[in-house]
Design a protein around this motif. Structure first.
Motif, short mmCIF file in Angstrom:
data_model
loop_
_atom_site.label_atom_id
_atom_site.label_comp_id
_atom_site.label_asym_id
_atom_site.label_seq_id
_atom_site.Cartn_x
_atom_site.Cartn_y
_atom_site.Cartn_z
N GLY A 142 -1.41 -47.15 3.42
CA GLY A 142 -0.85 -46.22 4.39
C GLY A 142 0.16 -46.85 5.33
N GLY A 143 0.23 -48.19 5.33
CA GLY A 143 1.21 -48.88 6.16
C GLY A 143 2.62 -48.67 5.66
N VAL A 144 3.61 -48.79 6.55
CA VAL A 144 4.99 -48.48 6.18
C VAL A 144 5.91 -49.69 6.37
N TYR A 145 7.00 -49.65 5.62
CA TYR A 145 8.03 -50.70 5.65
C TYR A 145 9.36 -50.02 5.96
N VAL A 146 9.99 -50.38 7.08
CA VAL A 146 11.30 -49.85 7.45
C VAL A 146 12.34 -50.87 6.99
N LEU A 147 13.18 -50.45 6.04
CA LEU A 147 14.13 -51.35 5.38
C LEU A 147 15.55 -50.83 5.59
N GLY A 148 16.37 -51.59 6.32
CA GLY A 148 17.74 -51.19 6.61
C GLY A 148 18.73 -51.83 5.66
N LEU A 224 13.56 -48.87 -6.21
CA LEU A 224 12.34 -48.39 -5.56
C LEU A 224 11.37 -47.79 -6.58
N ARG A 225 11.90 -47.09 -7.57
CA ARG A 225 11.03 -46.50 -8.60
C ARG A 225 10.31 -47.55 -9.42
N GLU A 231 5.94 -45.89 -1.78
CA GLU A 231 6.45 -44.52 -1.87
C GLU A 231 7.55 -44.32 -0.83
N LEU A 232 8.69 -43.79 -1.25
CA LEU A 232 9.77 -43.47 -0.32
C LEU A 232 9.42 -42.19 0.42
N CYS A 233 9.30 -42.29 1.75
CA CYS A 233 8.92 -41.10 2.51
C CYS A 233 9.95 -40.70 3.57
N GLY A 234 11.11 -41.40 3.61
CA GLY A 234 12.15 -41.00 4.55
C GLY A 234 13.37 -41.88 4.44
N VAL A 258 12.23 -45.64 4.80
CA VAL A 258 10.84 -45.80 5.21
C VAL A 258 9.99 -45.71 3.95
N LEU A 259 9.33 -46.82 3.61
CA LEU A 259 8.50 -46.91 2.42
C LEU A 259 7.04 -47.02 2.84
N LYS A 260 6.17 -46.28 2.15
CA LYS A 260 4.75 -46.30 2.50
C LYS A 260 3.95 -46.92 1.36
N ARG A 261 3.02 -47.77 1.71
CA ARG A 261 2.14 -48.40 0.73
C ARG A 261 1.09 -47.41 0.27
#
Length: 265
Positions: A142-148, A224-225, A231-234, A258-261
């Motif tokens: 449920g943790g997220v990764y913000v990748l710019g 990403l796929r 999971e890409l959520c934003g 924003v990617l979610k585990r």
């Protein structure tokens, strides 16, 4: 002052000047990242990771806001600089040397972030894939990764130039970042950064060339796929924050993903 001398060297080896040059948007970026955590993470975020943290401007900003920070980089000088800055501000952080494409944490984090296209220092698809898998393994479910990431589009200028100035105390840094070449076949973008540094009676130029891997929107989605644990959520444009109208990926000059585990790896 006369003509300034030119020092050809890696600007990451001069962490103080690098840190001054990139200081402007630190608080704004931190505000955006925190908002992304609050929107997309299903639990309270307390422990954060920044891969390839460099001089740790965001590590220091989040530590000052009360977060438990973890960061790593390959450059020992930048890590030493970060440790000194943390100690001077009486802040804590778990800081260590590691590779973006090959790292492991002793304890998982709630969320992670990596900004300003640092991810594009990974010059192959294999390295990028390994990095994303390492991040996934480091996040709690449920943790997220913000990748710019700056994406490449059909109207990307071939000779783009960005200029800006920053000051800290008696030190002024004028930066000039230029795109030298874009090789779309090899997916390599070559840059030159030049810093004009004025510090009391000292004046010199620091010049460094480096490469980034290029991504179109389609290429980035394909990558990403290939990592089903995330999971890409934003997708957001940092200029407009999290409330923006949807914009086709590839039309934004700088995209924040924003990617979610996922719950199961």
């Amino acid at each position: 002052m006369g003509k300034s001398r030119v020092l050809r060297a890696n600007w990451y080896e001069y962490p103080r000047y690098y840190d001054i040059a990139v200081q402007t948007y630190t608080r704004r970026e931190a505000d955006f990242i925190r908002a992304a955590f609050r929107k997309h993470c299903p639990f309270r975020v307390r422990r954060l990771l920044e891969p390839a943290c460099g001089t740790g401007r965001l590590i220091r900003e989040f530590a000052a806001r009360g977060y438990e920070m973890v960061g790593f980089d390959l450059n020992r000088r930048t890590l030493d600089y970060l440790r000194r800055r943390l100690a001077r501000s009486r802040l804590d952080g778990e800081i260590f040397e590691a590779d973006m494409a090959d790292f492991r944490l002793r304890r998982r984090v709630d969320a992670a972030f990596c900004t300003v296209s640092t991810f594009r220092h990974l010059l192959s698809e294999k390295e990028a894939h390994r990095h994303l898998n390492c991040v996934a393994q480091s996040l709690r479910p449920g943790g997220v990764y913000v990748l710019g990431v700056h994406l490449l589009s059909s109207n990307t200028p071939k000779n783009d130039v960005q200029c800006w100035k920053e000051r800290r105390g008696e030190t002024q840094v004028a930066a000039n970042l230029r795109v030298l070449r874009i090789d779309r076949r090899r997916r390599i973008e070559r840059f030159r950064i030049e810093l004009l540094i004025r510090e009391r009676a000292k004046k010199f130029r620091l010049r460094h060339e480096f490469m980034f891997r290029t991504y179109t929107g389609k290429q980035f989605r394909q990558l990403l796929r290939s990592v089903p644990s995330l999971e890409l959520c934003g997708v957001y444009d940092l200029r407009y924050g999290l409330e923006q109208a949807p914009t086709p990926m590839g039309e934004m000059p700088y995209s924040s993903f924003v990617l979610k585990r996922r719950a199961r790896l």
